[in-house]
Enzyme design. Structure first.
Site: not given
Ligand code: NAI
Length: 788
Positions: A192, A266, A300, A397
């Site tokens: 996804k 990750e 990240c 972060e």
């Molecule tokens: P997120 O962690 O919510 O989203 C990442 C992925 O997980 C997306 O595909 C989303 O649809 C999916 N997702 C969200 N909630 C889920 C759940 N309960 N179960 C399964 N999948 C789920 O990140 P978001 O909301 O886009 O960004 C928020 C913060 O997260 C950012 O400000 C940043 O600090 C951090 N982040 C860190 C990343 C990294 O590479 N370490 C990447 C994206 C966000």
């Protein structure tokens, strides 16, 4: 304007990349059918769609099908159906498919880059020169792994059907990091993409269809958190691979507890960018631009905390501000653009809010006097100085173009500041003295360390974090193991019931021996001052042991943390383990007799268990200076040292089955790799562990390297699982206990291994040693570029 004026201004004219081909591609597609399931393009069953927008303008780009749990279920069924044929293909056949994907992507590299920049907002220079080439390299690199699996990973099989959830910051690259190793190992995939960036995954699926990927092997479902949850909770998925926020990572850790699903996470980071006074400051400034303003800081491993040595701090900050004033914000499709928009209004609001809060907490936030482009979700590059270590900008972060600067006086202070975070993803060290840089690298709690560089990645080099940055690695050998599994052992783990002690009946005066706990190299009374009876299988009293509690575990973890064992050399650890094995061998008769009395098994069987345990300690000792890392040679002027470091403080909850052998099978590798241990021995047969006190005391193990807390396994295991200063936990127990331990470990995302309620074959020494050695280390990839 004269030529001289132009030189002075150093202005760039616009150099836009055409979006024509991308627009044509979007226009030609039936966007109502953007789920790729079982080799077909489908609309969502519910007909639902969501809009993906261009962050540079806010304009809608496309309406994409939004998968519900029913669509996810179809995708999982397709992946399951395709699994057996795909895994049976030869490595050569799979390698051909992976290579064909890589070549297909190469042919459409420009379209991928433009679509990525439109959908995500990242400057085209980055998508064209970094994201897309690295993604292609990932597939071509992994084609080779498909063919060497049998040689490199004997005894493993594909993990099975894999659910993969990726974020929006590197949509295509994260897809490649996930799908390439899965296909190489013979897994099938349901992936996804993030809801903000669905497009390049659609183009990728088109390429898969043309590259000969059999139907059902790669399935792409689009949607947001609900579709993600449907993947995480689907009962027919064997492994979840996730990249995203630490919050969601913890949700996934809890949700998968007890399901037997493998997981790799990750997550976020707060990486330190350390500049020593002997650094080439101008190079370090360029590195910093790349470290924190690459992809608008939505990375990240962004170097979001600048730690600069006090003697050069003022000069360095001056250079940074001057450089920031020349960063060009603008159209992501312009080849001169340095900084594009953030991904979405929600992200812009989050970053703006964090900067305001940081300022409220005393940071001085500086921004260059650049114009903010109109219409998109732009945020100016921001430098926060005067940042206290507890300031929100130093701890949280931000995931935006915001740098928090701090200064340090000594190298030790730099290390302490760098490690003052719950994360542990990456770090950069800048110094012209290579000895200093290489001395600092192992002290940093980070999975990747770049020396005089930053944000270097390669498919052959593992990437992933320590602590709350998640676990598992992506890339290379370490990444592949995440998609492989041992064949499941048959049978359930069974606790051995403790018969009630028969009053007045004791075995030959042994009742006098009531061992205490063993903490910090001393035998100590349990905090609660309670004792538990230990009986023969017939209920005759054999002795008593201390009933450890939460406080005892706390003391044991503190003693383990203070132990010097982690800094002993491999050669030293080897000799200590050999010594320990010899001391045990000298008392083999006594241990065998005790084991027979405790378990009721024959003298011969008990003796065999003791001998096997001694052999296992010897084997672990022998590997203490041999289970080493590797050197990678990425396709650039650099070497990457993949170092094996101790995981840290590891809890071990030993089973009732094979109580001595199982304990030593885990303790040996843990110690061999330099971990200090808090051990909860078999609840039914604890005396076999308390007899080890003397063996430990006479084996030159430093105080605190092994701590033993006897008592109720379930209670103590849960305390260990919840403990926030424990780095790893290996727990053998019944299904309920394994579930609890996995769920409760989410607090600090410690590395947990459980037997998931299955029986374990403790006689398979070679396999166990291999598995526990791997669990006993963290791999740190230290990048050392060379040349001018
Ligand atoms: P997120 O962690 O919510 O989203 C990442 C992925 O997980 C997306 O595909 C989303 O649809 C999916 N997702 C969200 N909630 C889920 C759940 N309960 N179960 C399964 N999948 C789920 O990140 P978001 O909301 O886009 O960004 C928020 C913060 O997260 C950012 O400000 C940043 O600090 C951090 N982040 C860190 C990343 C990294 O590479 N370490 C990447 C994206 C966000």
């Amino acid at each position: 304007m004269t030529i001289l004026d132009r030189f002075k201004a150093m202005d760039y004219g616009p150099a836009p990349e055409s979006r024509g081909e991308a627009d044509q591609w979007l226009a030609a597609r039936d966007l109502a059918k953007t789920l790729f399931i079982d080799g077909e393009w489908r609309a969502a069953k519910s007909g639902a769609r969501f809009t993906t927008v261009e962050p540079a303008t806010g304009a809608a780009l496309a309406e994409i099908s939004e998968a519900s749990s029913g669509d996810v279920d179809d995708a999982v069924k397709a992946a399951r159906k395709a699994l057996s044929a795909w895994r049976k293909k030869s490595g050569y056949e799979r390698a051909r498919v992976l290579y064909a994907i890589g070549r297909g992507m190469q042919r459409h590299a420009r379209l991928f880059a433009v679509l990525e920049s439109l959908d995500n907002g990242k400057p085209i220079r980055e998508s064209r020169d970094i994201d897309v080439p690295l993604a292609i390299r990932h597939f071509i690199h992994h084609a080779g792994w498909a063919q060497t699996l049998d040689r490199d990973f004997p005894g493993f099989e594909p993990a099975g059907v894999v659910g993969q959830i990726i974020p929006w910051n590197f949509p295509l690259l994260m897809l490649a990091w996930k799908i390439a190793p899965a296909l190489a190992t013979g897994c099938t995939v349901v992936l996804k993409p993030a809801e903000f960036t669905p497009l390049t995954a659609v183009l990728f699926a088109e390429i898969c269809a043309r590259a000969g990927v059999p139907k059902g092997v790669v399935n792409i479902v689009q949607g947001g958190p609900e579709a993600g949850e449907a993947i995480v909770n689907h009962p027919d998925i064997d492994k979840i691979a996730f990249t995203g926020s630490s919050e969601v990572g913890k949700i996934i850790r809890r949700a998968t507890a007890g399901t037997g699903k493998k997981i790799s996470l990750e997550l976020g980071g707060k990486s330190a960018f350390i500049v020593f006074e002997d650094a080439d400051l101008d190079s370090a400034v360029e590195g910093l631009v790349d470290g924190i303003w690459f992809n608008q800081g939505q990375v990240c491993c962004a170097g979001s905390r600048l730690l600069v040595q006090e003697s050069v701090a003022e000069r360095f900050i001056g250079k940074v501000k001057a450089r920031m004033s020349h960063l060009r914000l603008g159209d992501p499709l312009d080849k001169n653009t340095d900084i594009g928009p953030l991904i979405a209004p929600s992200q812009l609001a989050r970053v703006t809010g964090l900067v305001a809060e940081g300022a409220r907490q005393g940071a001085e936030c500086w921004q260059p006097a650049s114009d903010l482009p109109q219409g998109g979700y732009y945020h100016l590059p921001t430098l926060a100085t005067g940042v206290a270590p507890s300031n929100i900008l130093a701890q949280e972060e931000v995931f935006g173009p915001v740098l928090a600067a701090m200064s340090f006086r000594t190298a030790d202070e730099a290390v302490a500041l760098a490690n003052n975070t719950r994360y542990g993803l990456a770090a950069s060290i800048w110094s012209e003295t290579i000895n200093r840089a290489l001395e600092t690298a192992p002290k940093l709690k980070a999975g990747v360390v770049w020396i005089n560089g930053t944000n270097m990645f390669d498919a052959a080099c593992g990437f992933g974090g320590y602590r709350e940055s998640g676990f598992g690695r992506e890339g290379g050998r370490e990444g592949l193991i995440e998609y492989l599994a041992r064949a499941k052992t048959k049978g359930e783990y069974r606790r051995i019931e403790i018969p009630a002690a028969k009053a007045g009946e004791s075995e030959d005066g042994l009742i006098d021996r009531t061992p205490k706990l063993f903490i910090g190299g001393k035998q100590v009374r349990p905090d609660g001052n309670y004792a538990l009876p230990v009986t023969t299988p017939k209920g005759r009293l054999l002795g008593e042991v201390g009933a450890g509690n939460r406080k005892d575990i706390r003391n044991a973890v503190a003693a383990a943390r203070a132990s010097k064992w982690g800094s002993a050399t491999g050669y030293n650890r080897m000799q200590v383990l050999y010594f320990m094995a010899e001391n045990l061998a000298a008392r083999a008769d006594e241990f065998a007799a005790r084991l027979a009395a405790l378990t009721g098994e024959s003298a011969k069987k008990a003796r065999a268990e003791v001998e096997a345990g001694i052999e296992c300690l010897f084997a672990a000792g022998g590997l203490a200076d041999k289970y080493e890392g590797r050197v990678h040679q990425p396709p650039m002027r650099a070497v990457t040292l993949a170092l094996h470091e101790p995981a840290g403080v590891v809890g071990i909850v030993a089973p009732d089955e094979a109580p001595l052998l199982a304990l030593l099978s885990m303790l040996g590798p843990a110690l061999a790799m330099g971990n200090s241990v808090v051990l909860v021995p078999s609840e039914r047969y604890p005396l076999i562990a308390t007899d080890l006190y003397q063996v430990i005391e006479t084996s030159d193990l430093p105080a605190g390297s092994v701590n033993i807390v006897t008592g109720g396994s379930a209670e103590l295991a849960e305390v260990l699982a919840k403990h926030d200063d424990l780095d790893g936990l290996w727990c053998v127990g019944d299904r309920a206990l394994c579930t609890t331990v996995e769920r409760e470990s989410a607090g600090n995302l410690k590395r947990v291994w459980t037997n998931a309620g299955h029986a374990v074959d403790w006689s398979d020494a070679a396999r166990l040693a291999d598995d526990f050695l791997r669990r006993a280390v963290e791999v740190k990839n230290v990048w050392v570029p060379y040349g001018d």
